[in-house]
Motif scaffolding. Structure first.
Motif, PDB file in Angstrom:
ATOM      1  N   ILE A 171       0.926  -1.342   0.189  1.00  0.00           N
ATOM      2  CA  ILE A 171      -0.151   0.014  -0.106  1.00  0.00           C
ATOM      3  C   ILE A 171       0.894   1.124   0.137  1.00  0.00           C
ATOM      4  O   ILE A 171       1.604   1.303   0.897  1.00  0.00           O
ATOM      5  CB  ILE A 171      -0.925   0.005   1.315  1.00  0.00           C
ATOM      6  N   GLY A 172       0.755   2.111  -1.067  1.00  0.00           N
ATOM      7  CA  GLY A 172       1.848   3.009  -1.177  1.00  0.00           C
ATOM      8  C   GLY A 172       3.191   2.580  -1.894  1.00  0.00           C
ATOM      9  O   GLY A 172       3.987   2.765  -1.443  1.00  0.00           O
ATOM     10  N   GLY A 173       2.915   1.976  -3.046  1.00  0.00           N
ATOM     11  CA  GLY A 173       4.130   1.062  -3.684  1.00  0.00           C
ATOM     12  C   GLY A 173       4.453   1.794  -4.889  1.00  0.00           C
ATOM     13  O   GLY A 173       5.220   1.001  -5.530  1.00  0.00           O
ATOM     14  N   SER A 174       4.231   3.149  -5.204  1.00  0.00           N
ATOM     15  CA  SER A 174       4.472   3.485  -6.371  1.00  0.00           C
ATOM     16  C   SER A 174       5.709   4.318  -6.372  1.00  0.00           C
ATOM     17  O   SER A 174       6.186   5.033  -7.619  1.00  0.00           O
ATOM     18  CB  SER A 174       3.188   4.502  -7.031  1.00  0.00           C
ATOM     19  N   LEU A 178       2.604  -4.476   3.229  1.00  0.00           N
ATOM     20  CA  LEU A 178       3.259  -3.436   3.601  1.00  0.00           C
ATOM     21  C   LEU A 178       2.528  -2.125   3.971  1.00  0.00           C
ATOM     22  O   LEU A 178       1.705  -1.787   3.112  1.00  0.00           O
ATOM     23  CB  LEU A 178       4.402  -3.011   2.814  1.00  0.00           C
ATOM     24  N   GLN A 179       2.499  -1.626   5.549  1.00  0.00           N
ATOM     25  CA  GLN A 179       1.839  -0.377   5.562  1.00  0.00           C
ATOM     26  C   GLN A 179       0.481  -0.653   6.320  1.00  0.00           C
ATOM     27  O   GLN A 179       0.322  -0.202   7.399  1.00  0.00           O
ATOM     28  CB  GLN A 179       1.633   0.738   4.375  1.00  0.00           C
ATOM     29  N   VAL A 180      -0.647  -0.902   5.480  1.00  0.00           N
ATOM     30  CA  VAL A 180      -1.931  -0.657   5.986  1.00  0.00           C
ATOM     31  C   VAL A 180      -2.519  -2.161   6.364  1.00  0.00           C
ATOM     32  O   VAL A 180      -2.515  -2.980   5.585  1.00  0.00           O
ATOM     33  CB  VAL A 180      -3.091  -0.226   5.198  1.00  0.00           C
ATOM     34  N   ALA A 195      11.881   4.101  10.581  1.00  0.00           N
ATOM     35  CA  ALA A 195      13.061   4.480   9.775  1.00  0.00           C
ATOM     36  C   ALA A 195      13.345   6.079  10.231  1.00  0.00           C
ATOM     37  O   ALA A 195      12.531   6.838  10.694  1.00  0.00           O
ATOM     38  CB  ALA A 195      12.659   4.739   8.204  1.00  0.00           C
ATOM     39  N   GLY A 196      14.608   6.214  10.154  1.00  0.00           N
ATOM     40  CA  GLY A 196      14.958   7.742  10.222  1.00  0.00           C
ATOM     41  C   GLY A 196      14.843   8.482   8.897  1.00  0.00           C
ATOM     42  O   GLY A 196      14.342   8.133   8.274  1.00  0.00           O
ATOM     43  N   PHE A 197      15.821   9.669   8.778  1.00  0.00           N
ATOM     44  CA  PHE A 197      15.881   9.831   7.489  1.00  0.00           C
ATOM     45  C   PHE A 197      16.079   9.040   6.385  1.00  0.00           C
ATOM     46  O   PHE A 197      17.387   8.472   6.697  1.00  0.00           O
ATOM     47  CB  PHE A 197      16.947  11.131   7.405  1.00  0.00           C
ATOM     48  N   ALA A 198      15.397   8.772   5.355  1.00  0.00           N
ATOM     49  CA  ALA A 198      15.815   8.019   4.373  1.00  0.00           C
ATOM     50  C   ALA A 198      15.276   8.595   3.020  1.00  0.00           C
ATOM     51  O   ALA A 198      14.361   8.138   2.362  1.00  0.00           O
ATOM     52  CB  ALA A 198      15.157   6.551   4.495  1.00  0.00           C
ATOM     53  N   GLY A 199      15.821   9.997   2.813  1.00  0.00           N
ATOM     54  CA  GLY A 199      15.426  10.700   1.406  1.00  0.00           C
ATOM     55  C   GLY A 199      15.788   9.860   0.109  1.00  0.00           C
ATOM     56  O   GLY A 199      16.457   8.786   0.281  1.00  0.00           O
ATOM     57  N   ALA A 200      15.116  10.216  -0.861  1.00  0.00           N
ATOM     58  CA  ALA A 200      15.247   9.727  -2.176  1.00  0.00           C
ATOM     59  C   ALA A 200      16.760   9.905  -2.527  1.00  0.00           C
ATOM     60  O   ALA A 200      17.612  10.677  -2.056  1.00  0.00           O
ATOM     61  CB  ALA A 200      14.321  10.263  -3.019  1.00  0.00           C
TER      62      ALA A 200
HETATM   63  N1  NAP Z   1      11.608   8.663   3.426  1.00  0.00           N
HETATM   64  C1  NAP Z   1      11.977   8.775   4.817  1.00  0.00           C
HETATM   65  O1  NAP Z   1      12.933   9.524   5.191  1.00  0.00           O
HETATM   66  C2  NAP Z   1      10.985   8.053   5.932  1.00  0.00           C
HETATM   67  C3  NAP Z   1      11.283   7.881   7.193  1.00  0.00           C
HETATM   68  C4  NAP Z   1      10.679   7.700   8.065  1.00  0.00           C
HETATM   69  C5  NAP Z   1       9.338   7.185   7.830  1.00  0.00           C
HETATM   70  N2  NAP Z   1       8.922   7.138   6.489  1.00  0.00           N
HETATM   71  C6  NAP Z   1       7.593   6.653   6.187  1.00  0.00           C
HETATM   72  O2  NAP Z   1       7.632   5.739   5.219  1.00  0.00           O
HETATM   73  C7  NAP Z   1       6.524   5.974   4.340  1.00  0.00           C
HETATM   74  C8  NAP Z   1       6.805   5.773   2.998  1.00  0.00           C
HETATM   75  O3  NAP Z   1       8.021   6.891   2.897  1.00  0.00           O
HETATM   76  P1  NAP Z   1       8.442   7.253   1.427  1.00  0.00           P
HETATM   77  O4  NAP Z   1       9.720   8.122   1.773  1.00  0.00           O
HETATM   78  O5  NAP Z   1       8.701   5.946   0.432  1.00  0.00           O
HETATM   79  O6  NAP Z   1       7.177   8.074   0.643  1.00  0.00           O
HETATM   80  P2  NAP Z   1       7.002   8.387  -0.844  1.00  0.00           P
HETATM   81  O7  NAP Z   1       8.179   8.224  -1.635  1.00  0.00           O
HETATM   82  O8  NAP Z   1       6.327   9.549  -1.193  1.00  0.00           O
HETATM   83  O9  NAP Z   1       5.881   7.354  -1.246  1.00  0.00           O
HETATM   84  C9  NAP Z   1       4.683   7.209  -0.631  1.00  0.00           C
HETATM   85  C10 NAP Z   1       3.837   6.177  -1.448  1.00  0.00           C
HETATM   86  O10 NAP Z   1       2.590   6.284  -0.788  1.00  0.00           O
HETATM   87  C11 NAP Z   1       1.783   6.709  -1.676  1.00  0.00           C
HETATM   88  N3  NAP Z   1       0.641   7.407  -0.851  1.00  0.00           N
HETATM   89  C12 NAP Z   1       0.566   8.390  -0.144  1.00  0.00           C
HETATM   90  N4  NAP Z   1      -0.518   8.674   0.438  1.00  0.00           N
HETATM   91  C13 NAP Z   1      -1.388   7.714   0.110  1.00  0.00           C
HETATM   92  C14 NAP Z   1      -2.839   7.442   0.280  1.00  0.00           C
HETATM   93  N5  NAP Z   1      -3.404   8.156   0.907  1.00  0.00           N
HETATM   94  N6  NAP Z   1      -3.310   6.453  -0.272  1.00  0.00           N
HETATM   95  C15 NAP Z   1      -2.563   5.704  -1.031  1.00  0.00           C
HETATM   96  N7  NAP Z   1      -1.404   5.796  -1.233  1.00  0.00           N
HETATM   97  C16 NAP Z   1      -0.528   6.896  -0.702  1.00  0.00           C
HETATM   98  C17 NAP Z   1       2.302   7.267  -2.547  1.00  0.00           C
HETATM   99  O11 NAP Z   1       1.821   7.578  -4.018  1.00  0.00           O
HETATM  100  P3  NAP Z   1       0.501   8.497  -4.321  1.00  0.00           P
HETATM  101  O12 NAP Z   1       0.961  10.025  -3.853  1.00  0.00           O
HETATM  102  O13 NAP Z   1       0.265   8.288  -5.724  1.00  0.00           O
HETATM  103  O14 NAP Z   1      -0.911   8.135  -3.608  1.00  0.00           O
HETATM  104  C18 NAP Z   1       3.602   6.597  -2.698  1.00  0.00           C
HETATM  105  O15 NAP Z   1       3.412   5.572  -3.916  1.00  0.00           O
HETATM  106  C19 NAP Z   1       5.782   7.078   4.824  1.00  0.00           C
HETATM  107  O16 NAP Z   1       4.616   6.515   5.726  1.00  0.00           O
HETATM  108  C20 NAP Z   1       6.558   7.790   5.582  1.00  0.00           C
HETATM  109  O17 NAP Z   1       6.192   8.509   6.512  1.00  0.00           O
HETATM  110  C21 NAP Z   1       9.633   7.623   5.666  1.00  0.00           C
END
Ligand code: NAP
Length: 224
Positions: free
Chosen positions: A24-27, A92-94, A154-159
């Motif tokens: 869930i959130g896999g794009s 994964l997630q929900v 996760a901590g900071f895991a930016g793109a």
């Molecule tokens: N990256 C970090 O540093 C980090 C650190 C700690 C925790 N996290 C957590 O890890 C998760 C993923 O982070 P990420 O950095 O990989 O984020 P990301 O690159 O923005 O990816 C988020 C994914 O979830 C989808 N999404 C977002 N809101 C949604 C919704 N309401 N319904 C369905 N799909 C949804 C997005 O696609 P659409 O926008 O098209 O829906 C996208 O596929 C988040 O929960 C974030 O808070 C991230």
């Protein structure tokens, strides 16, 4: 793959063959990276997200089934799980709507954060969720056993830096962490994907929270 097949401790290269992983959130980001690794290990993938175009591209790349919807629309989320053709193995997630769909030995895997080093205005809900998720994971692991439940914090895991324009705030944060983290580099989505797939294949792990932050909390502290 059913639980009985999963009962050996940890599997080898193509250890997700015959299993279905729903992200869930896999794009993009961590979800997409996890889906890529799970696919490489032989899993069938189902991806969801809101933006249909980006989701379509991810689906094509992985040969995955896709479903575009907002996961905060719980009615829609429930219909998504109702319509899944077969039992799934890892999610994964929900999780709320999904426990009954996951095979014994499979995983509900939540993705959360470690929380910032200091409380900050405007982050009350996020701070509450960060604190609550490990307890919820432990309780849920008992509630839905023998399905397993785990949490990655996760901590900071930016793109990857190539995704950020020069001078971007995320790139500045990445540079700062690169010089301060004990691991000497920044944690990325691929690191988290590796942990996520390990938690899918290691059937001994349930009710656990795994911090993955490259030692960020060691050098910056953590909010208590
Ligand atoms: N990256 C970090 O540093 C980090 C650190 C700690 C925790 N996290 C957590 O890890 C998760 C993923 O982070 P990420 O950095 O990989 O984020 P990301 O690159 O923005 O990816 C988020 C994914 O979830 C989808 N999404 C977002 N809101 C949604 C919704 N309401 N319904 C369905 N799909 C949804 C997005 O696609 P659409 O926008 O098209 O829906 C996208 O596929 C988040 O929960 C974030 O808070 C991230």
């Amino acid at each position: 793959m059913a639980a009985s097949i999963n009962s050996s401790p940890v599997h080898g290269e193509r250890d997700l063959r015959g299993q279905t992983v729903v992200v869930i959130g896999g794009s993009s980001g961590i979800g997409l990276e996890t889906a890529r690794l799970a696919r490489a290990k032989g899993a069938d993938i189902i991806l969801t997200a809101r933006d249909p175009d980006r989701l379509h591209r991810a689906g094509l790349e992985l040969g995955a089934s896709i479903a575009a919807f907002d996961a905060t629309d719980f009615g829609r989320l429930g219909r998504f799980f109702d319509a899944l053709p077969a039992p799934i193995d890892h999610l994964l997630q929900v999780a709320w709507h999904a426990a009954g769909k996951v095979r014994p030995g499979g995983t509900l895997l939540f993705m959360g954060g470690t929380g910032g080093p200091r409380p900050a205005a405007g982050l009350a809900l996020s701070a509450a969720l960060t604190a609550a998720l490990p307890a919820m994971t432990r309780s849920l692991a008992l509630q839905v056993a023998p399905v397993r439940v785990n949490l990655i914090a996760a901590g900071f895991a930016g793109a990857p830096s190539s995704a950020s324009p020069p001078g971007d705030r995320i790139e500045q944060r990445r540079e700062q962490l690169r010089t301060t983290l004990p691991i000497g580099r920044v944690v990325g989505p691929a690191d988290i994907a590796t942990l996520a797939v390990h938690l899918m294949t290691n059937t001994a792990v349930t009710g656990a929270t795994f911090d993955i932050d490259g030692g960020q909390q060691l050098v910056e502290g953590r909010a208590e």
